[in-house]
Structure formats: C-alpha cells, structure tokens
Write a protein that holds these residues in place. Structure first.
Motif, mmCIF file in Angstrom:
data_model
loop_
_atom_site.group_PDB
_atom_site.id
_atom_site.type_symbol
_atom_site.label_atom_id
_atom_site.label_comp_id
_atom_site.label_asym_id
_atom_site.label_seq_id
_atom_site.Cartn_x
_atom_site.Cartn_y
_atom_site.Cartn_z
ATOM 1 N N GLU A 81 62.660 36.934 101.109
ATOM 2 C CA GLU A 81 63.602 35.896 101.918
ATOM 3 C C GLU A 81 62.708 34.509 101.953
ATOM 4 O O GLU A 81 63.219 33.559 101.757
ATOM 5 C CB GLU A 81 63.883 36.197 103.299
ATOM 6 C CG GLU A 81 64.931 37.480 103.461
ATOM 7 C CD GLU A 81 66.202 36.913 102.409
ATOM 8 O OE1 GLU A 81 67.198 36.312 103.389
ATOM 9 O OE2 GLU A 81 66.469 37.348 101.499
ATOM 10 N N ASN A 82 61.477 34.481 102.280
ATOM 11 C CA ASN A 82 60.463 33.353 102.378
ATOM 12 C C ASN A 82 60.451 32.459 100.955
ATOM 13 O O ASN A 82 60.308 31.489 100.889
ATOM 14 C CB ASN A 82 59.211 33.616 102.987
ATOM 15 C CG ASN A 82 59.408 33.942 104.421
ATOM 16 O OD1 ASN A 82 60.165 33.340 105.122
ATOM 17 N ND2 ASN A 82 58.323 34.666 105.090
ATOM 18 N N GLY A 83 60.607 33.531 99.998
ATOM 19 C CA GLY A 83 60.347 33.085 98.545
ATOM 20 C C GLY A 83 61.722 32.157 98.191
ATOM 21 O O GLY A 83 61.535 31.038 97.503
ATOM 22 N N PRO A 133 70.803 33.141 108.639
ATOM 23 C CA PRO A 133 70.803 32.098 109.706
ATOM 24 C C PRO A 133 69.369 31.714 109.906
ATOM 25 O O PRO A 133 68.969 30.506 110.340
ATOM 26 C CB PRO A 133 71.393 32.826 110.995
ATOM 27 C CG PRO A 133 71.287 34.275 110.589
ATOM 28 C CD PRO A 133 71.458 34.428 109.327
ATOM 29 N N GLU A 134 68.470 32.434 109.908
ATOM 30 C CA GLU A 134 67.025 32.177 109.851
ATOM 31 C C GLU A 134 66.436 31.063 108.814
ATOM 32 O O GLU A 134 65.959 30.007 109.128
ATOM 33 C CB GLU A 134 66.123 33.390 109.777
ATOM 34 C CG GLU A 134 66.304 34.370 111.084
ATOM 35 C CD GLU A 134 65.517 35.507 110.787
ATOM 36 O OE1 GLU A 134 64.498 35.484 109.999
ATOM 37 O OE2 GLU A 134 65.409 36.596 111.795
ATOM 38 N N LEU A 159 65.500 25.387 107.403
ATOM 39 C CA LEU A 159 65.383 24.429 106.291
ATOM 40 C C LEU A 159 65.953 23.187 107.054
ATOM 41 O O LEU A 159 66.223 22.230 106.412
ATOM 42 C CB LEU A 159 66.078 24.718 105.393
ATOM 43 C CG LEU A 159 65.730 25.835 104.599
ATOM 44 C CD1 LEU A 159 66.378 26.491 103.275
ATOM 45 C CD2 LEU A 159 64.050 25.367 103.626
ATOM 46 N N ALA A 160 66.667 23.322 108.297
ATOM 47 C CA ALA A 160 67.418 22.288 108.808
ATOM 48 C C ALA A 160 66.779 20.891 108.903
ATOM 49 O O ALA A 160 67.568 19.795 108.669
ATOM 50 C CB ALA A 160 67.896 22.708 110.266
ATOM 51 N N ARG A 161 65.372 20.922 109.091
ATOM 52 C CA ARG A 161 64.658 19.665 109.134
ATOM 53 C C ARG A 161 64.318 18.937 107.691
ATOM 54 O O ARG A 161 64.000 17.853 107.741
ATOM 55 C CB ARG A 161 63.159 19.784 109.860
ATOM 56 C CG ARG A 161 63.466 20.284 111.326
ATOM 57 C CD ARG A 161 61.955 20.576 111.895
ATOM 58 N NE ARG A 161 61.236 21.730 111.414
ATOM 59 C CZ ARG A 161 60.151 21.976 111.260
ATOM 60 N NH1 ARG A 161 59.134 21.195 111.880
ATOM 61 N NH2 ARG A 161 59.521 23.121 110.475
ATOM 62 N N PHE A 162 64.475 19.771 106.717
ATOM 63 C CA PHE A 162 63.966 19.308 105.411
ATOM 64 C C PHE A 162 65.069 19.129 104.246
ATOM 65 O O PHE A 162 64.956 18.184 103.530
ATOM 66 C CB PHE A 162 63.138 20.589 104.749
ATOM 67 C CG PHE A 162 62.023 20.795 105.571
ATOM 68 C CD1 PHE A 162 60.953 19.910 105.799
ATOM 69 C CD2 PHE A 162 62.062 21.807 106.272
ATOM 70 C CE1 PHE A 162 59.716 20.444 106.627
ATOM 71 C CE2 PHE A 162 60.841 22.501 107.053
ATOM 72 C CZ PHE A 162 59.922 21.644 107.264
ATOM 73 N N ILE A 163 66.355 19.776 104.590
ATOM 74 C CA ILE A 163 67.333 19.482 103.649
ATOM 75 C C ILE A 163 68.466 18.666 104.656
ATOM 76 O O ILE A 163 68.831 18.681 105.580
ATOM 77 C CB ILE A 163 67.998 20.981 103.298
ATOM 78 C CG1 ILE A 163 66.997 21.984 102.688
ATOM 79 C CG2 ILE A 163 69.095 20.721 102.176
ATOM 80 C CD1 ILE A 163 66.159 21.410 101.656
#
Length: 273
Positions: free
Chosen positions: A212-214, A232-233, A238-242
């Motif tokens: 999943e990290n991939g 959800p994880e 990714l909320a800060r980057f996308i």
C-alpha cells in the motif's frame, strides 16, 4: 394603423431591453460590474436582435383582415357607443401585456441547458489535468488484491465516467497485486472494456506495486491534482501533499481535511446515479 404597430414594437423592445438588463444582471453580477456601459449595451443589443429575429421567424404570418362594407344609413348613437367601448383598451392593461410578453421572451431565451457529462467532469474536478486512481473498489468490482488472483471485472456503471476523465485528464490507474497473473487479469479486463481504445488511457499508465505504501509513493511522485482511493490511511497521509482527494467509501466517513471529498462510488460523485 402602421404608426400604431411601429409604436407598439418600439415600446415592446424598450421593455424587453429593460427586463433583459435585469435578467443578465441577476445571472452575471460580477461580470457586468467589470464591463463598461458600451459593452453592456452591445451585449443587450445583440441578445435583443437574436431573440426578436428568432421570434419573427417562428411567428406565423397572419393575412390582413378584410374591412366589412359599410351599411347605408346613419348608425344609431347606441351602436356607436358600443363599438367605441369595445375598441378602447386601458393603457394600464396594454402596459401589463407588453411587460408579460417581454418577460416570456426572455424566460424562453434563458431556459437552463442541461450540462453534458464531460462538462460535469471538468467542473467537479476543478479543471484538474492529472488524476491518479486506485483500481480495486473504484474501477473494478473486486474489493481486495486477493480477489484479483481469481478474476478482474470492470464495473459497467463507472465505465462512462472513466472514459470522460481520460478525455480531459492525464489519468493513471494503480493497484497493489500479489502476483504477475493478477496484473495480466487487470490489464485484460481493462482492454476488454475498451478503456485503451475508446479513451486516452494507455497500458503504460496502469501501475502495479507490492504494498500500500508503494501506491502512496506512486501518487507523490506523479503529483496529481486529484487522487481517488478507498484506503482512509492513504487518504490521510496524502492530504498534505495532494491538492484534492476523493475517498470512495460505502459509509460516509468523517471529513478529515477540507481538500478531501467522499462518495459511495465514482459515478455518484459526478451525479450519474
């Protein structure tokens, strides 16, 4: 009679222009504030010309009525009075009728037009040009990488939306798989659904990873305007980057960030259900 008709047409045009100005002001308040008086007049004049030309072409021509022959003799005072009363029209009633006619023309001209699916996709994605999307649970009916070892099936309900996205966006599909056979099944399912032929998607933009990290790493490297996922994880990470994310979940989750949206399915997010 001709002068009366001309005067009536002029009055109707004036009332139509006034009502049109109000109508446009309500629809585009910000734009009109930026325009000068000449620009507003040009827009209103063009709209008036278009509408009245269209109405004139639609209106059936009415043949002139023949005047009845006058009867010999002098009509009685009572008949003259009756005829005079029948031809008189109160000015207030005429004004109301003209206002109503002008309003009907404008309302018919400004009938709302239903947007196309392509327009809805661009609007919902805020004109985003690059999108990354998970396959399992969004594009495919299967809900886990383990299911992909058995089969891969493209959801028919999402196909139309998916093809529209590929027309306007640079789309990348990605998924975690457990073996090479799962990759082949996924690519075959997408090919059978016509995604590679009817849309702008190519096989090189279908990415596979082992963890999943991939998948999260893929998204950060591609830096899309939108990412669509069911985990959800990953959404939280990714909320800060996308710029924007869409969380696909059957149960409406609590909103974790202002740039994260949610929907039960991808097609429902675009109002296709």
């Amino acid at each position: 009679m001709a002068d009366s008709s001309k005067e009536e047409l002029v009055q109707l045009i004036k009332r139509f222009g006034a009502y049109l100005t109000v109508k446009i002001s309500n629809l585009l308040p910000i734009s009109l504030q930026r325009l000068d008086s000449r620009s507003v007049g040009a827009v209103a004049g063009l709209a008036v010309a278009i509408v009245f030309t269209w109405r004139l072409l639609r209106s059936p021509s009415v043949p002139p009525r023949r005047q009845p022959k006058r009867q010999a003799g002098t009509p009685s005072s009572s008949s003259v009075s009756t005829h005079s009363n029948s031809t008189l029209v109160p000015s207030g009633g005429s004004s109301s009728l003209e206002d109503s006619r002008a309003q009907n023309v404008v309302d018919e001209f400004f009938q709302p037009v239903k947007p196309t699916l392509g327009q809805i996709v661009r609007q919902k994605l805020s004109e985003g040009r690059k999108v990354t999307c998970r396959l399992v649970g969004v594009i495919l009916e299967e809900s886990s990488p383990e299911d992909l070892q058995k089969q891969a099936t493209v959801r028919s309900a999402v196909l139309e939306v998916l093809l529209e996205i590929t027309k306007y966006c640079d789309l990348y599909l990605m998924e975690r798989v457990l073996d090479d056979e799962s990759e082949k099944k996924v690519l075959m399912a997408l090919e059978d659904a016509g995604v590679f032929t009817a849309g702008g998607l190519v096989k090189d933009k279908v990415l596979f990873c082992n963890t999943e990290n991939g998948r999260s790493s893929f998204v950060r490297q591609l830096e899309p305007d939108w990412h669509i996922d069911t985990n959800p994880e990953i959404i939280s990470q990714l909320a800060r980057f996308i710029k924007y994310q869409l969380h696909i979940s059957a149960i409406r989750p609590e909103r974790t960030a202002p740039n994260v949206f949610s929907a039960p399915t991808l097609e429902q997010f675009f109002g296709c259900v």
